[in-house]
Design an enzyme around this catalytic site. Structure first.
Site, short mmCIF file in Angstrom:
data_model
loop_
_atom_site.label_atom_id
_atom_site.label_comp_id
_atom_site.label_asym_id
_atom_site.label_seq_id
_atom_site.Cartn_x
_atom_site.Cartn_y
_atom_site.Cartn_z
N GLU A 189 0.82 -1.21 0.00
CA GLU A 189 0.00 0.00 0.00
C GLU A 189 0.86 1.26 0.00
O GLU A 189 0.50 2.26 -0.64
CB GLU A 189 -0.94 -0.02 1.21
CG GLU A 189 -2.03 -1.08 1.11
CD GLU A 189 -2.86 -1.19 2.37
OE1 GLU A 189 -2.89 -0.22 3.15
OE2 GLU A 189 -3.47 -2.25 2.59
N SER A 299 2.66 -21.52 -6.59
CA SER A 299 1.86 -22.72 -6.40
C SER A 299 0.72 -22.97 -7.37
O SER A 299 -0.08 -22.09 -7.66
CB SER A 299 1.29 -22.76 -4.98
OG SER A 299 2.32 -22.65 -4.03
N ASP A 371 -6.64 -10.08 0.37
CA ASP A 371 -6.11 -8.94 1.11
C ASP A 371 -6.51 -9.03 2.58
O ASP A 371 -7.64 -8.69 2.96
CB ASP A 371 -6.62 -7.64 0.49
CG ASP A 371 -5.94 -6.42 1.08
OD1 ASP A 371 -5.06 -6.58 1.95
OD2 ASP A 371 -6.30 -5.30 0.68
N VAL A 373 -4.33 -7.71 5.05
CA VAL A 373 -3.48 -6.75 5.77
C VAL A 373 -3.73 -5.35 5.22
O VAL A 373 -3.79 -5.16 4.01
CB VAL A 373 -1.99 -7.11 5.62
CG1 VAL A 373 -1.12 -6.06 6.32
CG2 VAL A 373 -1.71 -8.49 6.18
N ASP A 550 -3.97 -6.02 -2.94
CA ASP A 550 -3.50 -4.63 -2.94
C ASP A 550 -2.06 -4.50 -3.40
O ASP A 550 -1.44 -3.47 -3.24
CB ASP A 550 -3.63 -4.03 -1.53
CG ASP A 550 -2.78 -4.77 -0.51
OD1 ASP A 550 -2.07 -5.72 -0.88
OD2 ASP A 550 -2.83 -4.40 0.68
#
Length: 851
Positions: A189, A299, A371, A373, A550
């Site tokens: 961010e 992955s 998202d 965090v 983000d």
């Protein structure tokens, strides 16, 4: 030996009787869980198979995980010691002053008090997992210290330190530090804000926002989804607004912008914007991170259900892409007893087996990229920089002081600060600003570990889904069973943000953008027996109606490497296990970009003469199978088109974006993502952010993301396509000559690095291993096949099961015995039943859990 009671319903000692007595009192569950009990000696049997994989047999949870920890210590003691220290920020005390800054970085990124509180709150059986594991580790460590000249791994001798005793906290932190603080913690961010500010400064607010939204879109409805469209009718994101005009709240100069991202330890770093980028790049390199700007790309998974499987009821093939390391990132184990009967492998020998199966179900996982965090911008008190403004009042930050011990030097202390939102990640005292990281999974890390551990005890979809609902990290979970049912769940705890909260940018910490709560698991995308008959994922978008992550380096877009898997799966009605293996091998050599751009190049050259070199070049690309091999093993890729396309794409990215994205930010979007011998593959190859934005620009009005800014600046897309093709041809011919038969790039090897994922040395420098050619595949691969009655499993975990090297330099026979299997895309069998294990046992160890 003291350890925790398994189940009070089955008392065996006076300690258990004491537990029953105390249970009748008002003591809390947490206190009961922390009560040590004296129990009779347990017995553990460890049977190692022909590949060195331990199968642990015990009656109690404690004893089962005691055998697990003991086995891990035998195989990976140095790796685990480094993993423990690197996830806790304790490297300098054994390797010296060069690791102090690293230790500071790690310690500012987790809260040890919170982790210990979660451990103390576990019930007795869950706590026994951690205590038993630590006790088993310690039992083997005691033996190595008694016989250092034969049992202590060579790396300890080389670096002149000894392993230390393990605790339940250490076992939990291996998981928290390598899974939560890695896969659950990605956030850009602040960097996004830097980019937006630079774009607005260069182009003005309207065009700046337009460019930002096209480079880092909130939602691309054209992106392929794991859940087939129409199979999931839930609503994950309640808001459907396009955030395009909110004025940025940011610093005003490049110097201020630079400081936002790189402040450490409460200080301010006076760096220019270019210096800041160089600083971040160095950190990523030093700490072993991978991908664009140091971020991994991780992955893939294929699960085939009864509707589409042939010769089986269900097939699961997982390829978690953590990067490639020696010793191997994952560890194989069989656990039998105390309600567990499973086999599989897992990163850093977690107690929870991430990739495995029992006789009834199989499970696996990939990174979900959701998202979880947010960064909060804290307004500091001008008179006291350790106070921040929240809801109209200045409040004191929490502070803890950490002491970093340094080998050969005096210790240093650092202060770590925390607001109501979370730990500070940077600070700018001159601007009276700080930035705090708020994690939706904070306080749920240990519960997540237990959920991942307990999923191995499930025997049906309902029980498995119950454990999936407990996982707080942003991870995709997968399921298959004997009856041919398959399932998927996008796990994690996700915040309900306010409508004015653009998740791509830092939020105000003053109280106006607080989370409304955590979304219930029922709103997480999930599906059982999808209409497609299969589940394919390569970290792509989980479902419709889902906003993007983000992170500037990772968006969900129409261009997605999962299409290479889906194209194969959709072209064939039924798949055998061998077909699934072949599909995974095919995508491992596939060019993930070419399918999207060759049609544009074809259209751009349609009007050219057939002898025009540009038209001939496109015909070469059209005849290409869009994959790269070295079948004759001459050290060069067989396909001339590989050379041409890898030359063209960077040229097109430069022509499209360099004049629009200012300064160093262009580098974020300039890379095509291809490895080279000089810059070998450290993680998987993915479609890069610039490439995704390029496809949208070429789509124009048909793009999934609205194209309000013209990256071609009034020129036709065909003009840029032809110019970039001409430039690529000139470069190729200058290097390789005019004859396409000689357009051969040198093969990039697959290297197994001796640092761990955080860049810390987990093996000697001379232990680097490699295969002939890089493959875009899992760090490990495991294949599970259910036929309705039995389960057949295979895996490959390179370089090998054991990382042990004796003091005299002699490696374990299982040190790198899977390397050739991996290079040839072969698998070794794994065994689950007692009969299978006994038939393939090479050694047996019997242990008493009380000395």
């Amino acid at each position: 030996m003291l350890y925790y009671a398994e189940k009070p319903s089955a008392p065996r000692t006076r300690g258990a009787q004491m537990y029953k007595k105390l249970k009748r009192t008002a003591l809390s569950t947490a206190i009961l869980a922390a009560l040590p009990m004296i129990v009779e000696a347990g017995e553990v049997t460890i049977k190692r198979d022909t590949w060195g994989v331990p199968h642990v047999y015990a009656e109690t949870t404690h004893d089962l995980f005691y055998g697990y920890g003991y086995s891990v210590a035998q195989d990976r003691l140095y790796q685990m010691e480094i993993a423990k220290r690197s996830t806790q920020g304790r490297m300098a005390e054994v390797l010296g002053a060069g690791y102090v800054e690293y230790d500071k970085k790690i310690r500012t990124n987790y809260d040890p008090t919170s982790i210990q509180r979660q451990i103390d709150a576990l019930n007795t059986d869950d706590r026994a997992i951690l205590d038993g594991y630590a006790a088993g580790m310690n039992a083997w460590i005691e033996q190595t210290l008694d016989k250092r000249n034969s049992l202590l791994p060579k790396q300890f001798h080389d670096n002149d330190f000894l392993p230390e005793a393990w605790t339940a906290f250490d076992v939990a932190m291996i998981f928290v530090g390598s899974m939560g603080n890695r896969f659950g913690d990605y956030n850009t961010e602040i960097q996004n804000q830097q980019l937006l500010d630079a774009l607005i400064k260069e182009h003005g607010e309207t065009d700046g926002w337009a460019i930002f939204n096209q480079l880092n879109p909130l939602n691309d409805p054209s992106a392929p989804t794991t859940i087939p469209k129409g199979d999931w009718e839930g609503t994950f994101d309640a808001r459907h607004v396009e955030l395009v005009s909110r004025p940025p709240v940011s610093a005003k100069t490049e110097r201020d912008i630079a400081r936002l991202a790189v402040g450490q330890d409460g200080g301010v770093l006076n760096l220019s914007l270019a210096d800041a980028h160089r600083y971040n790049a160095k950190q990523f390199h030093d700490y072993g991170l991978t991908g664009v700007a140091g971020y991994p790309q991780t992955s893939n998974m294929i699960v085939v259900g009864k509707k589409k499987a042939e010769g089986a009821n269900s097939i699961l093939l997982n390829g978690p892409q953590f990067g490639w390391y020696n010793p191997a990132y994952t560890y194989s184990i069989g656990l039998h007893g105390a309600g567990f009967d499973l086999v599989g492998n897992t990163p850093f020998a977690y107690p929870g087996i991430l990739f495995g199966n029992n006789n009834d179900i199989a499970w696996g996982s990939t990174w979900g990229a959701g998202d979880v965090v947010d960064i909060y911008r804290e307004t500091l008190n001008p008179d006291n920089p350790n106070e921040y403004l929240f809801e109209g009042q200045y409040r004191p930050m929490e502070r803890r002081t950490e002491t970093i011990k340094i080998k050969g030097a005096a210790s240093v202390q650092i202060d770590i600060h925390k607001t109501s939102h979370g730990l500070l990640v940077s600070r700018d005292n001159e601007q009276n600003l700080a930035y705090a990281k708020k994690r939706a999974w904070q306080g749920r890390e240990v519960e997540t570990l237990m959920a991942w551990t307990r999923q191995g005890q499930a025997d049906n979809h309902k029980d498995w889904l119950q454990q999936a609902s407990r996982s707080a990290f942003n991870i995709n979970f997968y399921y298959a069973d004997q009856q041919g049912n398959i399932g998927y769940a996008f796990t994690g705890k996700y915040p309900e943000r306010k409508p004015n909260h653009d998740n791509r940018l830092p939020a105000s910490g003053e109280g106006g953008q607080e989370w409304l709560g955590i979304k219930p698991f029922a709103r997480n995308p999930q599906v059982y027996n999808p209409s497609s008959g299969y589940i394919a994922n390569w970290n792509n978008k989980p479902a419709d109606d889902f906003i993007a992550p983000d992170m500037f380096w990772y968006s969900w877009s129409e261009a997605d490497r999962v299409d290479t898997m889906k194209a194969i799966m959709d072209a064939q009605e039924k798949f055998t296990a061998e077909d699934v293996k072949q599909m995974m091998e095919d995508v491992s050599y596939a060019d993930v970009n070419a399918r999207y751009f060759v049609p544009f190049l074809d259209a751009a050259t349609q009007g050219l003469q057939t002898d025009d070199p540009r038209r001939q070049a496109v015909m070469l690309l059209k005849a290409w199978e869009q994959s790269s091999h070295d079948r004759d093993r001459d050290g060069h890729y067989d396909e001339a088109a590989t050379t041409l396309f890898q030359a063209w794409l960077p040229e097109m990215l430069t022509l499209t974006f360099k004049d629009d994205i200012p300064g160093q930010y262009f580098n974020w979007y300039a890379s095509a993502g291809y490895p080279s011998p000089e810059s070998p593959l450290r993680s998987s190859v993915n479609i890069q952010p610039g490439t995704k934005a390029l496809l949208q620009a070429l789509r124009g009005d048909d793009a999934g993301v609205k194209q309000t800014y013209d990256f071609f600046n009034g020129r036709s897309s065909n003009e840029l396509l032809l110019n970039s093709l001409e430039a690529a041809l000139q470069k190729v011919k200058q290097t390789h000559g005019d004859d396409p038969a000689h357009w051969k790039l040198p093969v990039v090897p697959m290297q197994f690095f001796t640092n761990n994922f955080l860049g810390m040395p987990q093996a000697g420098k001379d232990e680097l291993k490699q295969t002939h050619i890089a493959m875009n595949r899992g760090t490990e691969n495991n294949l599970v096949i259910f036929n309705g009655k039995q389960v057949e499993t295979h895996e490959v975990v390179a370089p090998g099961q054991s990382g042990f090297i004796a003091p005299d330099g002699t490696p374990s026979p299982h040190y790198d015995d899977q390397l050739k299997l991996y290079e040839n895309f072969e698998y070794k069998p794994t065994w689950l039943t007692a009969k299978q294990v006994d038939a393939n046992t090479q050694s047996v160890t019997h242990l008493k859990t009380e000395q």
